[in-house]
Design a protein around this motif. Structure first.
Motif, mmCIF file in Angstrom:
data_model
loop_
_atom_site.group_PDB
_atom_site.id
_atom_site.type_symbol
_atom_site.label_atom_id
_atom_site.label_comp_id
_atom_site.label_asym_id
_atom_site.label_seq_id
_atom_site.Cartn_x
_atom_site.Cartn_y
_atom_site.Cartn_z
ATOM 1 N N ARG A 482 3.891 0.607 1.603
ATOM 2 C CA ARG A 482 2.897 1.572 1.098
ATOM 3 C C ARG A 482 1.485 0.994 1.139
ATOM 4 O O ARG A 482 0.517 1.718 1.367
ATOM 5 C CB ARG A 482 3.244 1.990 -0.335
ATOM 6 C CG ARG A 482 4.392 2.964 -0.456
ATOM 7 C CD ARG A 482 4.463 3.592 -1.842
ATOM 8 N NE ARG A 482 4.721 2.624 -2.902
ATOM 9 C CZ ARG A 482 5.943 2.247 -3.296
ATOM 10 N NH1 ARG A 482 7.015 2.755 -2.698
ATOM 11 N NH2 ARG A 482 6.094 1.377 -4.269
ATOM 12 N N LYS A 483 1.392 -0.322 0.915
ATOM 13 C CA LYS A 483 0.070 -0.967 0.876
ATOM 14 C C LYS A 483 -0.461 -1.318 2.266
ATOM 15 O O LYS A 483 -1.585 -1.822 2.397
ATOM 16 C CB LYS A 483 0.144 -2.254 0.033
ATOM 17 C CG LYS A 483 0.360 -2.010 -1.455
ATOM 18 C CD LYS A 483 0.571 -3.328 -2.178
ATOM 19 C CE LYS A 483 0.872 -3.106 -3.661
ATOM 20 N NZ LYS A 483 1.273 -4.366 -4.337
ATOM 21 N N ALA A 484 0.329 -1.087 3.299
ATOM 22 C CA ALA A 484 -0.035 -1.546 4.648
ATOM 23 C C ALA A 484 -1.148 -0.726 5.284
ATOM 24 O O ALA A 484 -1.719 -1.131 6.303
ATOM 25 C CB ALA A 484 1.200 -1.540 5.548
ATOM 26 N N GLY A 485 -1.462 0.445 4.706
ATOM 27 C CA GLY A 485 -2.535 1.276 5.248
ATOM 28 C C GLY A 485 -2.221 1.749 6.647
ATOM 29 O O GLY A 485 -1.158 2.328 6.907
ATOM 30 N N ASP A 486 -3.128 1.462 7.588
ATOM 31 C CA ASP A 486 -2.955 1.929 8.962
ATOM 32 C C ASP A 486 -1.946 1.097 9.744
ATOM 33 O O ASP A 486 -1.461 1.523 10.791
ATOM 34 C CB ASP A 486 -4.306 1.899 9.696
ATOM 35 C CG ASP A 486 -5.286 2.929 9.123
ATOM 36 O OD1 ASP A 486 -4.796 3.907 8.513
ATOM 37 O OD2 ASP A 486 -6.499 2.738 9.259
#
Length: 585
Positions: A482-486
């Motif tokens: 979820r925190k990985a962004g793009d």
């Protein structure tokens, strides 16, 4: 999609080809490949070959290595000791194999659809009686085996052989006739607790009257005869007991997060019409003989403490039928009507002698043979922390519902402590998933044949071999993604792997082989062990290999790919054990 061969099977085949090329005089040979601490794999088969060919094992091993040539699969093959081969595969081979697994919804696990049918007999509660801790293992182990075998491609028929017949029903039905409102409910939407409360109250009152009133006892015995002869009024009241009990059973199974369907519930009564014919067939064939008025089957190797043979009693001298008659009729039904070629009984180990005798009787009668076999998946006892059979402080058997409720309460405390922005409803939902998962995993992570200690404090711990540890590993991975962004998970075979990445990747690749072994050996604890090792490998990877702060965008994507495949494997494996994996804890 087609199944994905594991690296082990690919290396095994490559070695077998090299053996045949280097040593044609040896014929087909097994390289005896296994995982190794010294390299990725070790092959030990050349030692046996050297003995057979009367050659030098190191020289033969060197010939085999020369036959292998250069390959994208193998990074290094070293001759070690007296002819062992230490084999290291390339990073590219690991990543490409995992990418093929990730592209498949089944993670590359083969679906080996077979023509036969397996009947699994599990979760066998008794009508008009509360489920206790003794019912836990049969339900949990049986449910996991059904899921694992269906996923592997087996056609599985579930059977819940509930105790719904016998002399006690004469007493219960007679009491209900004389006290017709005992099973009435306050409202139409009856709960499992209310159903059990009614049954408990009626059972206790009927038992007290039966023990104190000779006339009621006589009427009850007459009622048993009416039940067995198919009297309509008696059967209708008996059906009320069964229906009332099912409300309760299903509420407990629902709390256990298990699906039980009406067609799967075929109790002792379901074979009532077959009992007479079963006895006649056994007697006519000479498998069973009359002894002191009873119909018995004798065995040379089954003797009592006095040295005399202990028979399997199929029909009692008073004309009543024993459990054996019902169990043998169930075998006939499952083989002849359901077309089963495998019968699996998830039953307490203390009944092993009974089932050994039943299976042998069925073999002698021709109902079991080389094509149709039966196996008892025997399980041990649930013990208290003191190592003795699990009881309440008053010495009573522990109610299963009480145990499940306490596990959920303990889990709620753990979830609340770790909760990140969860509402009370979400905490309650997670607590049920964590608490029930903890109980199931503690059971399933122990070899079924062994006893195990029931310790809720340990079961809901975040540390050690617990379902909470696995669930937390899964939730942590989902948080990273979820925190990985793009940045998205993507396999990059050209990226070099760190030691912790290699160890994680090689373990991920063993998922299909582990499931195949579990399905064929009926050992769900091996899947639990695999998943615990997977979570442990992931924990090491997480601590040693930065994911979102890796050195290059390709390395970030590749590590996200390893995270994602680990999460999918944990999710699938836990689901096959009947355990939920919440995305947030």
């Amino acid at each position: 999609m087609a199944s994905v061969p594991s690296l082990a099977s690919t290396v095994q085949q490559r070695l077998a080809d090299a053996l045949s090329a280097a040593l044609p005089e040896a014929g087909p040979a097994d390289p005896l490949l296994r995982r190794s601490d010294r390299a990725d794999f070790q092959a030990n088969g050349i030692l046996a070959l050297a003995k057979k060919l009367k050659g030098n094992p190191r020289e033969l091993a060197t010939k085999v290595v020369e036959s292998l040539g250069s390959t994208d699969l193998l990074k290094d093959v070293e001759v070690s000791g007296p002819g062992f081969l230490n084999i290291t595969v390339t990073d590219r081979a690991i990543t490409e194999t995992l990418a093929a697994r990730a592209a498949d919804d089944r993670l590359g696990v083969p679906y080996a659809e077979r023509a036969g049918t397996t009947v699994i007999d599990y979760a066998q509660p008794n009508v008009a009686k509360e489920m206790h801790v003794g019912h836990l293992r049969s339900a949990v182990i049986g449910d996991a085996m059904v899921k694992i075998m269906e996923f592997a491609g087996e056609k599985v028929v579930r059977r819940h052989h509930i105790g719904d017949w016998g002399t006690q029903f004469g007493m219960l039905i007679q009491y209900l006739i004389e006290h017709p409102h005992e099973l009435d409910h306050k409202d139409a939407d009856v709960s499992g607790e209310e159903a059990m409360s009614n049954l408990n109250r009626l059972y206790k009152a009927a038992r007290a009257l039966f023990d104190s009133d000779e006339e009621f006892k006589a009427r009850s015995r007459d009622r048993v005869v009416a039940l067995q002869s198919g009297d309509e009024e008696t059967l209708a009241l008996w059906q009320r007991f069964v229906d009332e009990s099912k409300i309760y059973f299903y509420s407990v199974f629902n709390k256990l997060d298990m699906e039980i369907d009406d067609p799967d519930v075929v109790g002792e009564s379901g074979y009532n019409d077959m009992l007479d014919e079963t006895c006649r067939l056994l007697e006519d064939s000479g498998v069973a003989v009359r002894s002191e008025g009873a119909l018995c089957v004798f065995f040379d190797d089954v003797k009592g403490p006095d040295g005399n043979p202990v028979p399997l009693i199929v029909k009692k001298s008073n004309g009543g039928y024993g459990y054996a008659a019902t169990d043998l009729s169930a075998i006939r039904d499952r083989v002849q009507n359901l077309g089963a070629d495998t019968l699996v009984y998830v039953v307490d180990a203390r009944q092993s002698l009974h089932f050994k005798m039943v299976f042998e009787t069925a073999r002698r009668a021709g109902w079991l043979n080389d094509q149709v076999h039966a196996v008892q998946l025997a399980f041990g006892t649930v013990l208290g922390k003191d190592g003795k059979p699990f009881k309440t402080r008053e010495g009573e058997t522990v109610r299963l519902v009480d145990l499940l409720d306490e596990a959920i309460d303990r889990a709620a405390a753990v979830v609340r402590e770790k909760a990140q922005d969860l509402t009370e409803d979400e905490i309650a939902e997670r607590a049920a998933q964590v608490g029930i998962g903890a109980i199931k995993y503690a059971d399933l992570s122990t070899s079924a044949s062994r006893d195990y200690k029931f310790d809720l404090d340990q079961m809901v711990s975040l540390n050690g071999d617990t379902s909470v540890y696995l669930q937390y590993a899964y939730a942590r991975i989902k948080s990273i993604i979820r925190k990985a962004g793009d940045a998205k998970p993507a396999a990059h075979p050209e990226v070099a792997l760190a030691p912790a990445e290699r160890a994680l990747g090689l373990h991920l690749d063993q998922f299909g082989e582990t499931l195949a072994e579990v399905a064929s050996s009926y050992e769900p604890h091996k899947l639990a062990a695999y998943l615990y090792q997977l979570a442990s490998h992931y924990t090491t990877f997480y601590s040693e290999c930065p994911v979102l702060k890796a050195d290059t965008p390709e390395q970030v994507e590749n590590r996200l790919f390893l995270c994602d495949l680990t999460a999918r494997t944990l999710h699938r494996g836990m689901a096959l054990l009947g355990i939920r994996t919440p995305e947030r804890l």
